[in-house]
Motif scaffolding. Structure first.
Motif, PDB file in Angstrom:
ATOM      1  N   PHE A 517      -3.425  13.266  10.409  1.00 35.96           N
ATOM      2  CA  PHE A 517      -4.845  13.497  10.087  1.00 35.96           C
ATOM      3  C   PHE A 517      -5.086  14.819   9.354  1.00 35.96           C
ATOM      4  CE2 PHE A 517      -4.555  11.173  14.200  1.00 35.96           C
ATOM      5  CZ  PHE A 517      -4.796   9.912  13.692  1.00 35.96           C
ATOM      6  N   GLU A 518      -4.050  15.373   8.749  1.00 37.36           N
ATOM      7  CA  GLU A 518      -4.183  16.607   7.975  1.00 37.36           C
ATOM      8  C   GLU A 518      -4.109  16.342   6.473  1.00 37.36           C
ATOM      9  OE1 GLU A 518      -1.759  19.922   9.368  1.00 37.36           O
ATOM     10  OE2 GLU A 518      -1.581  18.962  11.337  1.00 37.36           O
ATOM     11  N   SER A 519      -4.333  15.096   6.072  1.00 37.47           N
ATOM     12  CA  SER A 519      -4.354  14.686   4.657  1.00 37.47           C
ATOM     13  C   SER A 519      -2.975  14.675   4.020  1.00 37.47           C
ATOM     14  CB  SER A 519      -5.300  15.576   3.842  1.00 37.47           C
ATOM     15  OG  SER A 519      -6.626  15.445   4.299  1.00 37.47           O
ATOM     16  N   PHE A 520      -1.921  14.477   4.816  1.00 41.72           N
ATOM     17  CA  PHE A 520      -0.571  14.360   4.285  1.00 41.72           C
ATOM     18  C   PHE A 520      -0.103  12.914   4.142  1.00 41.72           C
ATOM     19  CE2 PHE A 520      -0.380  18.700   5.953  1.00 41.72           C
ATOM     20  CZ  PHE A 520       0.248  19.357   4.907  1.00 41.72           C
ATOM     21  N   ARG A 521      -0.510  12.061   5.048  1.00 42.09           N
ATOM     22  CA  ARG A 521       0.068  10.717   5.113  1.00 42.09           C
ATOM     23  C   ARG A 521      -0.154   9.949   3.811  1.00 42.09           C
ATOM     24  NH1 ARG A 521       4.103   7.686   7.330  1.00 42.09           N
ATOM     25  NH2 ARG A 521       3.439   5.537   7.602  1.00 42.09           N
ATOM     26  N   TYR A 522      -1.337  10.063   3.220  1.00 37.64           N
ATOM     27  CA  TYR A 522      -1.626   9.396   1.951  1.00 37.64           C
ATOM     28  C   TYR A 522      -0.562   9.747   0.914  1.00 37.64           C
ATOM     29  CZ  TYR A 522      -3.945   8.446  -2.521  1.00 37.64           C
ATOM     30  OH  TYR A 522      -4.225   8.008  -3.785  1.00 37.64           O
ATOM     31  N   PHE A 523      -0.258  11.031   0.763  1.00 38.26           N
ATOM     32  CA  PHE A 523       0.692  11.472  -0.254  1.00 38.26           C
ATOM     33  C   PHE A 523       2.132  11.161   0.150  1.00 38.26           C
ATOM     34  CE2 PHE A 523      -3.100  14.103  -0.822  1.00 38.26           C
ATOM     35  CZ  PHE A 523      -3.373  13.843  -2.153  1.00 38.26           C
ATOM     36  N   ASP A 524       2.423  11.220   1.450  1.00 38.72           N
ATOM     37  CA  ASP A 524       3.786  10.946   1.899  1.00 38.72           C
ATOM     38  C   ASP A 524       4.189   9.493   1.641  1.00 38.72           C
ATOM     39  OD1 ASP A 524       4.231  13.540   2.699  1.00 38.72           O
ATOM     40  OD2 ASP A 524       3.903  13.157   4.831  1.00 38.72           O
ATOM     41  N   THR A 525       3.333   8.544   1.985  1.00 35.32           N
ATOM     42  CA  THR A 525       3.714   7.147   1.789  1.00 35.32           C
ATOM     43  C   THR A 525       3.876   6.821   0.307  1.00 35.32           C
ATOM     44  OG1 THR A 525       1.396   6.410   1.848  1.00 35.32           O
ATOM     45  CG2 THR A 525       2.636   6.374   3.929  1.00 35.32           C
ATOM     46  N   ARG A 526       3.138   7.512  -0.532  1.00 37.40           N
ATOM     47  CA  ARG A 526       3.255   7.272  -1.969  1.00 37.40           C
ATOM     48  C   ARG A 526       4.507   7.934  -2.544  1.00 37.40           C
ATOM     49  NH1 ARG A 526      -1.237   6.103  -0.136  1.00 37.40           N
ATOM     50  NH2 ARG A 526      -2.821   4.840  -1.207  1.00 37.40           N
ATOM     51  N   ARG A 527       4.757   9.173  -2.186  1.00 34.17           N
ATOM     52  CA  ARG A 527       5.937   9.833  -2.765  1.00 34.17           C
ATOM     53  C   ARG A 527       7.222   9.200  -2.252  1.00 34.17           C
ATOM     54  NH1 ARG A 527       8.347  13.816   0.436  1.00 34.17           N
ATOM     55  NH2 ARG A 527       7.212  14.391   2.328  1.00 34.17           N
ATOM     56  N   TRP A 528       7.188   8.596  -1.052  1.00 34.42           N
ATOM     57  CA  TRP A 528       8.356   7.890  -0.532  1.00 34.42           C
ATOM     58  C   TRP A 528       8.463   6.455  -1.071  1.00 34.42           C
ATOM     59  CZ3 TRP A 528       6.777   9.521   5.066  1.00 34.42           C
ATOM     60  CH2 TRP A 528       7.187  10.845   5.309  1.00 34.42           C
ATOM     61  N   LYS A 529       7.454   6.013  -1.800  1.00 32.03           N
ATOM     62  CA  LYS A 529       7.386   4.661  -2.356  1.00 32.03           C
ATOM     63  C   LYS A 529       7.410   3.589  -1.262  1.00 32.03           C
ATOM     64  CE  LYS A 529       9.305   3.283  -6.070  1.00 32.03           C
ATOM     65  NZ  LYS A 529      10.356   2.863  -7.026  1.00 32.03           N
ATOM     66  N   ILE A 530       6.675   3.822  -0.179  1.00 31.17           N
ATOM     67  CA  ILE A 530       6.591   2.831   0.890  1.00 31.17           C
ATOM     68  C   ILE A 530       5.166   2.338   1.104  1.00 31.17           C
ATOM     69  CG2 ILE A 530       8.614   3.783   2.086  1.00 31.17           C
ATOM     70  CD1 ILE A 530       6.662   5.034   4.119  1.00 31.17           C
ATOM     71  N   ALA A 531       4.231   2.787   0.268  1.00 28.68           N
ATOM     72  CA  ALA A 531       2.821   2.475   0.502  1.00 28.68           C
ATOM     73  C   ALA A 531       2.521   0.987   0.364  1.00 28.68           C
ATOM     74  CB  ALA A 531       1.935   3.282  -0.443  1.00 28.68           C
ATOM     75  N   GLU A 532       3.314   0.255  -0.420  1.00 30.90           N
ATOM     76  CA  GLU A 532       3.101  -1.186  -0.513  1.00 30.90           C
ATOM     77  C   GLU A 532       3.353  -1.876   0.823  1.00 30.90           C
ATOM     78  OE1 GLU A 532       4.629  -2.683  -4.685  1.00 30.90           O
ATOM     79  OE2 GLU A 532       5.503  -0.717  -4.214  1.00 30.90           O
ATOM     80  N   GLN A 533       4.166  -1.253   1.673  1.00 29.63           N
ATOM     81  CA  GLN A 533       4.387  -1.799   3.017  1.00 29.63           C
ATOM     82  C   GLN A 533       3.404  -1.219   4.034  1.00 29.63           C
ATOM     83  OE1 GLN A 533       7.360  -0.418   1.203  1.00 29.63           O
ATOM     84  NE2 GLN A 533       7.193  -2.468   0.319  1.00 29.63           N
ATOM     85  N   THR A 534       3.108   0.073   3.936  1.00 27.40           N
ATOM     86  CA  THR A 534       2.295   0.723   4.973  1.00 27.40           C
ATOM     87  C   THR A 534       0.796   0.548   4.772  1.00 27.40           C
ATOM     88  OG1 THR A 534       2.287   2.822   3.753  1.00 27.40           O
ATOM     89  CG2 THR A 534       4.068   2.478   5.350  1.00 27.40           C
TER      90      THR A 534
END
Length: 589
Positions: A517-534
């Motif tokens: 909840f510190e505004s990291f998760r949005y960027f982490d899932t994208r930079r790891w290229k896993i956002a299509e799953q998460t």
């Protein structure tokens, strides 16, 4: 809470330029130049208002912003095209960049400022400019690096008609500018009037984050972007995987870690043992504690955090709902993930015994979880974080038990202030605030803290030098402060991951929980290229339509989200593309 310190540090950054003066007058007087520099600081954006200013938590798999009329709701459901202007911070950051550049060009003219202080002020503006660029590339990918020429502060980017620089060129520029700034930035905070102004550690923190993102799969050898090019055919994302980028990220993080100015914030009991809950909660309340690297000084006292994160029964809005996915990410008290057979986790039945965190009858889903869970999440039958009574005067009352089911004291009702997930994020809410009468406790907003840098370092080191002892060391320091067993072979420890892949998973899990909840998760899932799953598919919460605690404790889908490959990078709106004939849009938009 050090309110006097916060008030004092506003004396510099809260200064406002006098609109009646000419721009030349600004650079003849020391006070007016300082006001101008304070204005450059104002372009640091807040992450504290998820409703209208900061979409990152609500557009990640962490949270739901309750209200259907706020943009994140429709964006999560796929209503998002290239002309959608919500949360488009392109113009904001370029304004800050141009103003910083103009200040750097003009402030040496000021006869009232001694040369050494001019060097420091230029370094502050240079670091701010680099930070604004780092925010741009985190959101949009490669951007335009403006020429370092005399630029009027009100100039528009369409005056230049420039193409985008490659992502690597942007990163190299940001890092080189930070390195220049570091030479002339002070190391310590100085007196309270200087708090909030850029210091060496702040610039290193930006460098750490920027290089970590640059080393990550989205930008490091991502062949999905092979055709992402300028009009002249110049490629914007390097197609070659470069492991050395991880080394650069690790080195930048370690340089900051080795500074003696910062340490993980800890509160100890009478025997010297860490008090995890108090440490993790008060980290956000005690201004400029040992862990804080950069704060943003606020005029609204973080009203949005306290109001949205407090339960309806106390006058809050109960409206920032943690997803079940986020809830499930927290470890059990023995430091294991809930899907680990040895975790002891169960969703069956209820707990007959009350404690400081929850009332009797609480679902076993929430029993024996780690301290960070109780710091972060308001759940059904959890106890509130202070002794405020129903009339919110806090006089001699016991903590209120929060009821999240329909008709409960903070559950669904005929109004709009209730959580669709059955949970509320309480992490950064100040227990000293009385949200019913809107008496919000003053404090600063943390932008960078040392806990992030430890995690940056461990992640980068695992990718560059798997097996390095510092990986376990710094992950264990995070876990030690969190009050859960560390990785190792000693008694009361849990087996450490056995290889680079398993360590990568462990680091990502730790990052998700520690930085929740510190505004990291949005960027982490994208930079790891896993956002299509998460970030796509069914999102779960509890059954908020149920009218009893027993029926409430059931996983249900509260919405089905849409994530497309184009969403890895933010859209540049057509109005910006129209201003610059050489500016190409992001892939898929």
């Amino acid at each position: 809470m050090v309110i006097s310190t916060l008030t004092a540090c506003k004396k510099f950054l809260d200064q406002v330029p006098d609109d009646k003066q000419t721009i030349d007058d600004v650079f003849k007087k020391k006070l007016e130049s300082e006001k101008y520099l304070a204005g450059v600081y104002s372009y640091i954006k807040s992450n504290a208002d998820w409703n209208t200013q900061s979409p990152w938590a609500g557009l990640s798999d962490e949270a739901d912003v309750t209200y259907n009329d706020y943009p994140t709701y429709s964006m999560n459901l796929g209503s998002w095209d290239k002309n959608r202007g919500d949360y488009n911070f392109w113009n904001n950051y370029y304004q800050g960049i141009r103003r910083a550049s103009y200040f750097m060009q003009r402030v040496p003219e000021n006869p009232e400022i001694e040369p050494q202080l001019i060097k420091q002020y230029v370094a502050e503006a240079r670091a701010l400019r680099a930070y604004f660029y780092s925010c741009l590339i985190a959101q949009y990918g490669p951007v335009i690096i403006l020429p370092d020429l005399p630029i009027p502060p009100d100039a528009s980017i369409d005056d230049f008609n420039l193409p985008r620089n490659s992502y690597d060129e942007c990163v190299d520029y940001i890092v080189s500018e930070l390195d220049k700034a570091i030479l002339d930035l002070p190391v310590s905070q100085g007196n309270t009037r200087e708090y909030g102004r850029w210091k060496k550690g702040m610039a290193l923190a930006v460098k750490s984050r920027t290089l970590l993102y640059a080393a990550s799969p989205l930008y490091n050898g991502n062949t999905d972007y092979a055709n992402f090019k300028n009009l002249d055919g110049k490629g914007l994302i390097n197609q070659n995987l470069d492991i050395n980028k991880w080394k650069k990220a690790a080195d930048a993080s370690k340089e900051l870690i080795d500074m003696p100015d910062y340490s993980l914030y800890k509160e100890l009991d009478g025997t010297g043992n860490i008090k995890p809950y108090e440490s993790l909660k008060n980290l956000w309340i005690k201004d400029w504690n040992s862990e804080v690297i950069l704060c943003r000084l606020t005029s609204d006292k973080l009203y949005s955090i306290d109001k949205n994160g407090s339960p309806y029964i106390l006058g809050g809005w109960s409206s920032w709902g943690a997803t079940q996915q986020a809830v499930d990410a927290f470890f059990t008290a023995n430091g294991r993930s809930i899907d680990d057979p040895l975790s002891g986790y169960t969703e069956n039945g209820t707990n007959a015994t009350a404690n400081n965190y929850y009332a009797a009858g609480t679902s076993n889903m929430y029993v024996n979880r780690e301290p960070r869970f109780y710091v972060n999440i308001t759940f059904n039958l959890s106890k509130w974080i202070n002794n405020a009574s129903n009339n919110n005067n806090g006089t001699g009352a016991s903590p209120i038990t929060i009821q999240m089911y329909k008709g409960g004291n903070s559950g669904q009702y005929t109004g709009r202030n209730w959580s669709r997930t059955g949970y509320v994020v309480r992490k950064m809410v100040n227990p000293n605030s009385k949200v019913g009468p809107d008496q919000i406790a003053d404090r600063a907003e943390i932008i960078f803290r040392l806990g992030e840098i430890y995690l940056n370092y461990a992640e980068a080191l695992n990718e560059y030098a798997p097996g390095h002892p510092d990986i376990k060391k710094y992950i264990n320091l995070i876990r030690e402060r969190a009050g859960i067993p560390q990785y190792g072979s000693a008694v009361n420890q849990i087996p450490e991951p056995g290889n680079q892949t398993s360590w990568r998973e462990a680091i990502r899990k730790e990052r998700r929980v520690e930085l929740a909840f510190e505004s990291f998760r949005y960027f982490d899932t994208r930079r790891w290229k896993i956002a299509e799953q998460t970030d796509a598919g069914p999102f779960y919460g509890m059954d908020v339509n149920a009218t009893t605690s027993t029926d409430f404790q059931k996983r249900v889908v509260f919405e089905n989200r849409v994530f497309l490959k184009k969403n890895y990078l933010w859209n540049i709106v057509q109005s910006e593309l129209n201003k610059d004939k050489n500016l190409v849009g992001n892939p898929g938009w």
